[in-house]
Design a protein around this motif. Structure first.
Motif, PDB file in Angstrom:
ATOM      1  N   PHE A  71      43.998  46.603  25.971  1.00 51.60           N
ATOM      2  CA  PHE A  71      43.038  46.108  26.967  1.00 51.60           C
ATOM      3  C   PHE A  71      41.930  45.310  26.291  1.00 51.60           C
ATOM      4  N   LEU A  72      41.349  45.875  25.220  1.00 48.14           N
ATOM      5  CA  LEU A  72      40.227  45.210  24.556  1.00 48.14           C
ATOM      6  C   LEU A  72      40.657  43.908  23.897  1.00 48.14           C
ATOM      7  N   ALA A  73      41.924  43.861  23.457  1.00 46.80           N
ATOM      8  CA  ALA A  73      42.427  42.647  22.799  1.00 46.80           C
ATOM      9  C   ALA A  73      42.936  41.619  23.809  1.00 46.80           C
ATOM     10  N   GLY A  74      42.902  41.950  25.103  1.00 46.07           N
ATOM     11  CA  GLY A  74      43.414  41.034  26.117  1.00 46.07           C
ATOM     12  C   GLY A  74      44.920  40.884  26.060  1.00 46.07           C
ATOM     13  N   ALA A 111      45.344  35.041  30.152  1.00 53.48           N
ATOM     14  CA  ALA A 111      45.727  34.784  31.544  1.00 53.48           C
ATOM     15  C   ALA A 111      46.617  33.551  31.636  1.00 53.48           C
ATOM     16  N   ASP A 112      47.415  33.537  32.652  1.00 56.56           N
ATOM     17  CA  ASP A 112      48.294  32.407  32.923  1.00 56.56           C
ATOM     18  C   ASP A 112      47.476  31.346  33.655  1.00 56.56           C
ATOM     19  N   ASP A 166      33.473  48.082  30.265  1.00 59.81           N
ATOM     20  CA  ASP A 166      32.330  47.218  29.924  1.00 59.81           C
ATOM     21  C   ASP A 166      32.653  46.309  28.743  1.00 59.81           C
ATOM     22  N   ARG A 167      33.489  46.788  27.840  1.00 58.12           N
ATOM     23  CA  ARG A 167      33.762  46.051  26.601  1.00 58.12           C
ATOM     24  C   ARG A 167      34.877  45.027  26.759  1.00 58.12           C
ATOM     25  N   GLY A 168      35.655  45.116  27.808  1.00 55.26           N
ATOM     26  CA  GLY A 168      36.759  44.180  28.002  1.00 55.26           C
ATOM     27  C   GLY A 168      36.417  43.098  29.009  1.00 55.26           C
ATOM     28  N   GLU A 169      37.373  42.185  29.219  1.00 53.50           N
ATOM     29  CA  GLU A 169      37.195  41.127  30.226  1.00 53.50           C
ATOM     30  C   GLU A 169      38.070  41.462  31.426  1.00 53.50           C
ATOM     31  N   ILE A 170      37.437  41.653  32.576  1.00 55.18           N
ATOM     32  CA  ILE A 170      38.137  42.076  33.787  1.00 55.18           C
ATOM     33  C   ILE A 170      38.278  40.878  34.713  1.00 55.18           C
ATOM     34  N   SER A 171      39.500  40.615  35.150  1.00 54.58           N
ATOM     35  CA  SER A 171      39.720  39.472  36.043  1.00 54.58           C
ATOM     36  C   SER A 171      39.456  39.835  37.502  1.00 54.58           C
ATOM     37  N   LEU A 172      39.788  41.082  37.880  1.00 54.31           N
ATOM     38  CA  LEU A 172      39.568  41.538  39.255  1.00 54.31           C
ATOM     39  C   LEU A 172      39.740  43.054  39.308  1.00 54.31           C
ATOM     40  N   PHE A 173      39.207  43.649  40.357  1.00 51.38           N
ATOM     41  CA  PHE A 173      39.485  45.044  40.696  1.00 51.38           C
ATOM     42  C   PHE A 173      40.335  45.061  41.965  1.00 51.38           C
ATOM     43  N   ALA A 174      41.472  45.725  41.908  1.00 47.51           N
ATOM     44  CA  ALA A 174      42.302  45.919  43.095  1.00 47.51           C
ATOM     45  C   ALA A 174      42.245  47.393  43.467  1.00 47.51           C
ATOM     46  N   ILE A 175      41.833  47.690  44.689  1.00 43.47           N
ATOM     47  CA  ILE A 175      41.757  49.069  45.176  1.00 43.47           C
ATOM     48  C   ILE A 175      42.926  49.264  46.126  1.00 43.47           C
ATOM     49  N   ASP A 176      44.001  49.858  45.611  1.00 46.06           N
ATOM     50  CA  ASP A 176      45.207  50.049  46.418  1.00 46.06           C
ATOM     51  C   ASP A 176      45.060  51.312  47.264  1.00 46.06           C
ATOM     52  N   LEU A 182      51.631  41.575  45.513  1.00 49.26           N
ATOM     53  CA  LEU A 182      51.495  40.198  45.013  1.00 49.26           C
ATOM     54  C   LEU A 182      50.079  39.663  45.228  1.00 49.26           C
ATOM     55  N   CYS A 183      49.385  40.206  46.229  1.00 49.37           N
ATOM     56  CA  CYS A 183      48.054  39.694  46.566  1.00 49.37           C
ATOM     57  C   CYS A 183      47.032  39.974  45.464  1.00 49.37           C
ATOM     58  N   TYR A 184      47.309  40.953  44.597  1.00 49.30           N
ATOM     59  CA  TYR A 184      46.435  41.140  43.435  1.00 49.30           C
ATOM     60  C   TYR A 184      47.142  40.840  42.111  1.00 49.30           C
ATOM     61  N   GLN A 185      48.477  40.976  42.090  1.00 49.65           N
ATOM     62  CA  GLN A 185      49.188  40.702  40.840  1.00 49.65           C
ATOM     63  C   GLN A 185      49.126  39.225  40.466  1.00 49.65           C
ATOM     64  N   VAL A 186      49.339  38.346  41.453  1.00 53.37           N
ATOM     65  CA  VAL A 186      49.307  36.908  41.151  1.00 53.37           C
ATOM     66  C   VAL A 186      47.917  36.460  40.709  1.00 53.37           C
ATOM     67  N   PRO A 187      46.828  36.808  41.429  1.00 58.65           N
ATOM     68  CA  PRO A 187      45.494  36.411  40.935  1.00 58.65           C
ATOM     69  C   PRO A 187      45.179  36.962  39.547  1.00 58.65           C
ATOM     70  N   ALA A 188      45.658  38.176  39.248  1.00 57.35           N
ATOM     71  CA  ALA A 188      45.410  38.738  37.915  1.00 57.35           C
ATOM     72  C   ALA A 188      46.073  37.906  36.832  1.00 57.35           C
ATOM     73  N   LEU A 189      47.204  37.271  37.151  1.00 61.56           N
ATOM     74  CA  LEU A 189      47.894  36.424  36.186  1.00 61.56           C
ATOM     75  C   LEU A 189      47.310  35.017  36.139  1.00 61.56           C
ATOM     76  N   VAL A 190      46.608  34.616  37.191  1.00 63.95           N
ATOM     77  CA  VAL A 190      45.997  33.292  37.232  1.00 63.95           C
ATOM     78  C   VAL A 190      44.623  33.298  36.562  1.00 63.95           C
ATOM     79  N   ARG A 191      43.859  34.356  36.789  1.00 62.01           N
ATOM     80  CA  ARG A 191      42.481  34.431  36.284  1.00 62.01           C
ATOM     81  C   ARG A 191      42.452  34.920  34.825  1.00 62.01           C
ATOM     82  N   ASP A 192      41.365  34.588  34.114  1.00 61.96           N
ATOM     83  CA  ASP A 192      41.153  35.111  32.773  1.00 61.96           C
ATOM     84  C   ASP A 192      40.825  36.588  32.844  1.00 61.96           C
ATOM     85  N   GLY A 193      41.302  37.346  31.862  1.00 64.95           N
ATOM     86  CA  GLY A 193      40.979  38.761  31.799  1.00 64.95           C
ATOM     87  C   GLY A 193      42.117  39.640  32.295  1.00 64.95           C
TER      88      GLY A 193
END
Length: 627
Positions: free
Chosen positions: A105-108, A2-3, A130-140, A49-60
């Motif tokens: 995905f699994l390798a981040g 993550a950024d 379950d095996r990966g690290e998820i930063s957020l779920f965005a339901i478009d 942008l409301c989910y793309q930016v947080p996905a780049l800020v958060r881990d996962g």
């Protein structure tokens, strides 16, 4: 990886913008901190942008649930052009392609993963997440969860399980269209009642709303396109597949490049037409409502309806596909009495119980009220979504205020004709026969049923046929007449007695003469995209803009992506106007992030300097290439 920069850093460095718009910053900071959010924001308002930016800020990895399988490749291409590591999993991929994305995905090694909702029914997908690290779920397109909505998708109902399985992962649900009732249903079904709700203005001030009485709709449409949208990209909506195909063929014969799109079209042809629309300038798609959701083409200059939409939600969603770039665009609708008859028939024979039919009828009534209003269209449209506003100055009723007249006597004549047919003959007829009786026409049908002997025969010669049809249409819209049965016969309502008894006046709107926006006052400006986009530029910038568009078209074709993935029109316009002389100056233009500056910057400067641009860069390898 993550950024770790702030949301504003990401916005500037990746997306090339200096500031957030509206509520974007508040939403992004809330989700970046791990909060849940439900976001209602109009098309073109910057929801992604409301989910793309947080996905780049958060881990996962940010996991985006989208119903738009056919568009996932384009969504991912657009992100990769920005330097964002993105991928998707859906049924269009073979085993090797899916395996590669799963490994990333699994390798981040990706920042955003797009999934169709039905993938979450597959146990292997759930185990993968379950095996990966998820930063957020965005339901478009979150309105797809509304069971009696216009875009309902059953697979969306299971998305409430995301929170149960991954309670620590923040969720953000987004939609561009929701009444207060739909808003509440989304919150309930996705279990987002405790999330922060962000409701932006639904206003799209760059769209000019125009509704005209339907005469010869295809010819009316052609006049609009030739007068105002020559060479522009646009969407024309029709109710039936047959109408779609005939209209597309007719427009092509008239020299307008148009292709059909509907659910029964061969899937390969349908995909080709959608791809052409996204990648080519100036193509018109004639479609049923099966087309358009998630189309991220910014320079759609017009959306036209040749048939009445079923609801204001549907109308707003469809017209919202115009002008995503914020430039002037047109939402044009031709509607007539036959549209009302057809929609009533569809409601009567459609699925659902009586309560559902009443709900559909109320939606149609609201749409009719929008069509017949003498007030600002935008005021009524926004009021439907619970938003107060003042006259906009950029709709047909503002630009050319409709005249009203006392239609009480005319209404009484129509209602009396309906009464006499029922009382004296035991008969019910549609609008055509009513109008013929009022005008005193001895047609074969009038003579066959002895209607020339009725007392009301010939009592309406003060109005012409078009005026009488307008009276009937407005009486139906006002609930003073009802349409029933397979043949669209007219019957009285409870409210009819007040008019017949002289206890209620009936003001009617005078149908306007055919005008264009320019003759109506010119508030709209030019057509926007295509050749007319350049007209709004300073005269000296026009050749530069056209040269930049030609370069962009060649680059996009070379890379196999839509032109807007390279740069939006708005960005090219700013470049053509400002004439940056260095990479640093070019980097300060809105929409030019670090990756695009590195990839395209020198070529853009070469175009501005009149030099032949270097060969377009080859596209970066995708999952398809590696697979």
């Amino acid at each position: 990886m993550a950024d770790q920069r702030s949301p504003l850093d990401v916005l500037n460095r990746v997306f090339g913008y200096d500031t957030f718009r509206g509520q974007q910053q508040e939403i992004i900071e809330h989700v970046s901190r791990g909060g849940d959010a439900l976001v209602l924001m109009p098309t073109g308002g910057g929801k992604s942008l409301c989910y793309q930016v947080p996905a780049l800020v958060r881990d996962g990895v940010g996991v985006v649930i989208s119903p738009l399988i056919a568009l996932m490749q384009d969504q991912v291409d657009a992100l990769r052009a920005l330097g964002v590591r993105a991928g998707f999993l859906n049924s269009t991929q073979d085993f090797e392609e899916r395996r590669l994305v799963e490994a990333e995905f699994l390798a981040g090694e990706i920042d955003l993963l797009y999934l169709a909702p039905e993938r979450l029914r597959v146990e292997s997908t759930l185990r993968l997440l379950d095996r990966g690290e998820i930063s957020l779920f965005a339901i478009d397109e979150a309105h797809c969860v509304a069971q009696w909505g216009h875009d309902f998708r059953p697979d969306y109902l299971m998305l409430s399980e995301l929170h149960e399985r991954w309670p620590q992962v923040p969720r953000i649900a987004l939609t561009a269209t929701a009444t207060e009732a739909t808003h509440a249903e989304i919150a309930s079904r996705l279990k987002l009642q405790d999330a922060r709700h962000f409701v932006a203005s639904f206003d799209r001030p760059n769209i000019q709303y125009r509704i005209v009485p339907k005469g010869e709709p295809k010819k009316q449409l052609l006049k609009l396109l030739r007068a105002e949208h020559e060479g522009d990209a646009g969407i024309v909506y029709c109710l039936s597949r047959s109408s779609v195909e005939k209209t597309a063929e007719w427009l092509t014969q008239q020299g307008i490049e148009a292709v059909p799109y509907h659910a029964k079209l061969d899937p390969a042809v349908r995909a080709e037409h959608q791809a052409r629309f996204l990648r080519e300038d100036g193509l018109v798609v004639v479609a049923t409502i099966a087309f358009g959701m998630g189309i991220d083409k910014p320079d759609v200059r017009f959306v036209a309806h040749l048939d009445l939409p079923k609801s204001i939600e549907g109308y707003y969603q469809e017209t919202g596909r115009a002008g995503r770039d914020g430039l002037p665009s047109t939402a044009w609708l031709a509607y007539g009495l036959q549209d009302v008859v057809q929609q009533r028939k569809l409601i009567d024979v459609g699925p659902g119980d009586e309560a559902h039919r009443r709900r559909l009828s109320s939606h149609l009534d609201a749409m009719l009220a929008l069509c017949e209003t003498v007030e600002c269209r935008r005021v009524r449209l926004l009021a439907y979504f619970g938003e107060e506003s003042g006259p906009c100055g950029n709709c047909d009723t503002c630009l050319t205020p409709p005249k009203t007249w006392d239609g009480t006597v005319a209404a009484q004549k129509v209602l009396s004709t309906v009464v006499r047919l029922k009382r004296e003959r035991g008969q019910k007829f549609g609008a055509g026969q009513i109008v013929d009786i009022l005008l005193g026409r001895k047609t074969a049908k009038v003579i066959q049923f002895d209607h020339d002997a009725l007392k009301v025969f010939g009592v309406g010669t003060e109005l012409g046929e078009a005026q009488w049809r307008s009276v009937v249409r407005q009486l139906v819209a006002a609930g003073l007449l009802a349409v029933e049965g397979e043949y669209g016969t007219l019957v009285l309502t409870e409210a009819s007695a007040e008019v017949l008894g002289g206890r209620r006046e009936v003001p009617l709107r005078e149908d306007p003469k055919a005008t264009t926006a320019k003759s109506a006052g010119g508030a709209r400006g030019s057509g926007g995209g295509g050749r007319k986009a350049a007209v709004e530029l300073p005269e000296e910038a026009v050749p530069r803009f056209e040269a930049l568009r030609a370069w962009r078209a060649a680059t996009a074709k070379e890379q196999g992506v839509p032109a807007y993935v390279v740069f939006h029109d708005a960005t090219l316009r700013e470049i053509a106007t400002r004439m940056p002389g260095s990479l640093a100056e070019l980097g300060s233009v809105g929409g030019v992030g670090e990756n695009k500056l590195a990839k395209f910057g020198q070529a853009v400067l070469d175009v501005l300097a009149g030099r032949e641009a270097a060969e377009p860069p080859l596209p970066e390898p995708s999952a398809d290439d590696e697979g």
